[in-house]
Design a protein around this motif. Structure first.
Motif, PDB file in Angstrom:
ATOM      1  N   ASN A  71      44.135  39.178  31.070  1.00  0.00           N
ATOM      2  CA  ASN A  71      44.199  38.747  32.465  1.00  0.00           C
ATOM      3  C   ASN A  71      44.974  39.767  33.299  1.00  0.00           C
ATOM      4  OD1 ASN A  71      45.629  37.131  34.795  1.00  0.00           O
ATOM      5  ND2 ASN A  71      43.842  35.936  34.210  1.00  0.00           N
ATOM      6  N   VAL A  72      44.444  40.074  34.475  1.00  0.00           N
ATOM      7  CA  VAL A  72      45.052  41.115  35.311  1.00  0.00           C
ATOM      8  C   VAL A  72      46.464  40.739  35.726  1.00  0.00           C
ATOM      9  CG1 VAL A  72      44.854  42.325  37.518  1.00  0.00           C
ATOM     10  CG2 VAL A  72      42.820  41.934  36.135  1.00  0.00           C
ATOM     11  N   ASN A  73      46.692  39.476  36.038  1.00  0.00           N
ATOM     12  CA  ASN A  73      48.028  39.056  36.454  1.00  0.00           C
ATOM     13  C   ASN A  73      49.041  39.237  35.339  1.00  0.00           C
ATOM     14  OD1 ASN A  73      47.289  38.283  39.069  1.00  0.00           O
ATOM     15  ND2 ASN A  73      46.563  36.308  38.361  1.00  0.00           N
ATOM     16  N   VAL A  74      48.634  38.942  34.103  1.00  0.00           N
ATOM     17  CA  VAL A  74      49.545  39.147  32.974  1.00  0.00           C
ATOM     18  C   VAL A  74      49.835  40.632  32.790  1.00  0.00           C
ATOM     19  CG1 VAL A  74      49.858  38.843  30.495  1.00  0.00           C
ATOM     20  CG2 VAL A  74      48.793  37.030  31.834  1.00  0.00           C
ATOM     21  N   ARG A  75      48.797  41.447  32.886  1.00  0.00           N
ATOM     22  CA  ARG A  75      49.007  42.885  32.725  1.00  0.00           C
ATOM     23  C   ARG A  75      49.926  43.434  33.813  1.00  0.00           C
ATOM     24  NH1 ARG A  75      43.219  43.460  32.043  1.00  0.00           N
ATOM     25  NH2 ARG A  75      43.189  44.939  33.779  1.00  0.00           N
ATOM     26  N   ASN A  76      49.768  42.936  35.036  1.00  0.00           N
ATOM     27  CA  ASN A  76      50.647  43.391  36.113  1.00  0.00           C
ATOM     28  C   ASN A  76      52.094  42.960  35.884  1.00  0.00           C
ATOM     29  OD1 ASN A  76      48.623  44.697  37.495  1.00  0.00           O
ATOM     30  ND2 ASN A  76      48.195  42.997  38.870  1.00  0.00           N
ATOM     31  N   SER A  77      52.292  41.739  35.394  1.00  0.00           N
ATOM     32  CA  SER A  77      53.658  41.294  35.115  1.00  0.00           C
ATOM     33  C   SER A  77      54.277  42.096  33.976  1.00  0.00           C
ATOM     34  CB  SER A  77      53.675  39.793  34.787  1.00  0.00           C
ATOM     35  OG  SER A  77      52.957  39.527  33.599  1.00  0.00           O
ATOM     36  N   GLN A  78      53.448  42.508  33.009  1.00  0.00           N
ATOM     37  CA  GLN A  78      53.964  43.355  31.932  1.00  0.00           C
ATOM     38  C   GLN A  78      54.324  44.741  32.463  1.00  0.00           C
ATOM     39  OE1 GLN A  78      50.645  42.974  29.262  1.00  0.00           O
ATOM     40  NE2 GLN A  78      51.594  41.320  28.098  1.00  0.00           N
TER      41      GLN A  78
END
Length: 560
Positions: free
Chosen positions: A147-154
């Motif tokens: 998920n893009v949001n998870v990748r951005n938070s990482q």
């Protein structure tokens, strides 16, 4: 309820789910800045119930049977566990401050829908599809990686690690090397009294301009600085671990949101598929009845009008089946979107809804007496933010303390009248060492007013903690009431479905025996389909309400 109307209303439901999920952030104004926007929620079923992406808020749609309540309202049947009234960040006796949602690396991340005995309320469907197979747990595991949001938070966490190292680097030795070469085109002159060169010169003799320096000069040096004592830096080093914890909590909050969205989308696909299966059974049964009625018509026992009525009913069922098939495709597209896949990727769901005993489901409505606010990632994140705000104030206060550092300097220099001599003559060396002490005396009140602003920020965060606790209490109460209402509705619709099936069986027997009418059979079939649709609508609402309750209690998704 007509499916074609549902298809037209579906975009509005999706938008409503998105907007309602976004409103939750108003009640959590101080929750982490890195929290991601809520994605469009799960594909809706033709239920008339709450949009699937809707979060527990101040009001639920009437279709779910939700009751508008305030925390502490008596007689609602929902119990909010009593919680300590201390502000976030205040140590609580007997309560561990260990983050609940952050598990050791060897603990697998799990989705808990609470639909025991099967953890997700699903069973293997025993079917193989053409696309990549996913159970609900596998879909969530895939989503929290893609998920893009998870990748951005990482990525935000990686950035925070770099910032932590930036702070720590200030405590390490600082080494610099410098060098210069100068061509003094016009050598500056210094004016000296005439008596310097001629002791017998009169007192009023003009000063003599003297050149000091040579046309060419060069130097190279290396400097080492080591900070020995800085009170504010010590506070920054202590805050580094807290800052890292905040970044990890932000990632976990994003994963919980993704797990919620994927769960609802997965359930949405399964419920739509079950409705399609029932429609296929109804179409097959109606086709059989149509053939039998057509044969009776040819023998003169029934009118042509009876055959035509059945043909109209069969056509309507096939149209409804096509609408449901379109809804399944839309639900699949939304699930793939939540998982971070392209809408053109092929996937297959390897689980299906299982028939559950209502007595088992009734056990899910009981409140959790072990609930602690810290089990909610939003609350533990706010506690971490408050801790950082306190350290920020302390760091500014430490700015009144002196700073001590040591330095060592070593280098070479040279100066000559001719440029060629700069390369043939040796460069003399030089070296210095010492301590540097800086004591702040007066800054015009700069740090005083900075501290005043930061204290206000801290107080606002603590006030937000009180608001967040009240919001969590309200969410728990509402999710419990919604789940209880959903169970009661499911119980009623299951009963209606069983009765409708019995009515269809009896009316068909009467029709075959010649004591019933074709109209009665058609009405019974229509009532059965409506009862089946309402049953799956209530089942879907119950599953979504259970996901919302697990999220409200902080037990929806646990792990790394």
């Amino acid at each position: 309820m007509k499916t074609n109307n549902t298809i037209r209303l579906l975009p509005g439901w999706l938008l409503a789910g998105w907007l309602s999920a976004s409103t939750l952030g108003i009640a959590m104004a101080q929750v982490p800045a890195g929290t991601v926007p809520t994605q469009p929620s799960v594909g809706q079923q033709p239920t008339g119930g709450a949009p699937s992406g809707q979060q527990p808020s101040a009001q639920q749609p009437a279709g779910t049977g939700a009751v508008i309540v305030q925390p502490g309202t008596p007689g609602t049947g929902a119990v909010v566990p009593s919680q300590p009234s201390t502000l976030p960040g205040t140590p609580q006796p007997g309560v561990s401050n260990t983050p609940v949602n952050l598990q050791p690396a060897n603990v697998p991340a799990t989705i808990n829908s609470g639909l025991a005995p099967a953890p997700t309320g699903l069973n293997p469907n025993g079917q193989s599809g053409s696309g990549q197979p996913f159970t609900l747990q596998e879909a969530i595991d895939f989503a929290v990686k893609q998920n893009v949001n998870v990748r951005n938070s990482q990525l935000d966490a990686v950035s925070s690690e770099a910032r932590i190292r930036e702070v720590k680097s200030s405590a390490l030795p600082q080494i610099s090397i410098s060098g210069s070469f100068t061509d003094n085109l016009i050598i500056q002159r210094a004016f000296l009294p005439a008596k310097t060169f001629n002791p017998t010169a009169p007192a009023d003799a003009p000063d003599i301009a003297v050149e000091f320096g040579v046309p060419y000069s060069a130097n190279a040096s290396a400097t080492l600085n080591q900070l020995l004592y800085s009170a504010s830096l010590n506070v920054g080093l202590r805050a580094a671990a807290t800052y890292r914890e905040l970044a990890q909590r932000t990632i976990q909050a994003t994963k919980i949101t993704v797990a919620e969205q994927v769960s609802k989308a997965y359930y949405g696909v399964l419920v739509a598929q079950e409705r399609a299966k029932l429609l296929d059974l109804n179409i097959g049964r109606l086709d059989t009845l149509l053939r039998e009625t057509n044969a009776l018509n040819k023998q003169g026992f029934v009118e042509k009008l009876d055959v035509q009525r059945l043909e109209v009913q069969a056509n309507n069922l096939r149209a409804e089946r096509q609408n449901v098939q379109n809804l399944i495709q839309l639900s699949y597209a939304l699930l793939k979107f939540q998982m971070g896949l392209s809408v053109n990727d092929d996937i297959a769901l390897t689980e299906q809804l299982q028939e559950r005993n209502l007595d088992e489901l009734r056990q899910l409505i009981a409140p959790d007496p072990t609930f602690q606010y810290s089990s909610r990632i939003e609350f533990s994140t706010l506690e971490t933010q408050i801790k950082l705000a306190q350290l920020d104030i302390e760091g500014t206060q430490k700015g009144y303390f002196p700073t001590l550092s040591a330095f060592v300097n070593y280098g070479y220099n040279n100066g000559r009248s001719k440029i060629g001599q700069m390369f043939t003559t040796p460069y003399p060396n030089f070296s210095t060492a010492g301590l540097s002490l800086q004591i702040p005396v007066f800054d015009g009140g700069l740090k005083k007013y900075q501290i005043a602003q930061k204290r206000i920020t801290l107080q606002k965060a603590q006030n937000s903690g009180e608001l967040l606790r009240n919001s969590i209490d309200l969410q728990i109460r509402q999710s419990s009431i919604t789940l209880n209402n959903g169970f009661q509705t499911l119980q009623t619709q299951q009963r209606n479905r069983d009765l409708a099936q019995e009515i269809v069986r009896v009316t068909r027997i009467k029709y075959k025996e010649g004591v019933g009418s074709n109209i009665e059979v058609l009405n019974a079939e229509t009532s059965l389909r409506e009862a089946q649709t309402n049953y799956f609508a209530s089942l879907y609402d119950f599953l979504i309400a259970k996901v919302d309750q697990d999220k409200a209690l902080g037990r929806l998704y646990i792990g790394q």
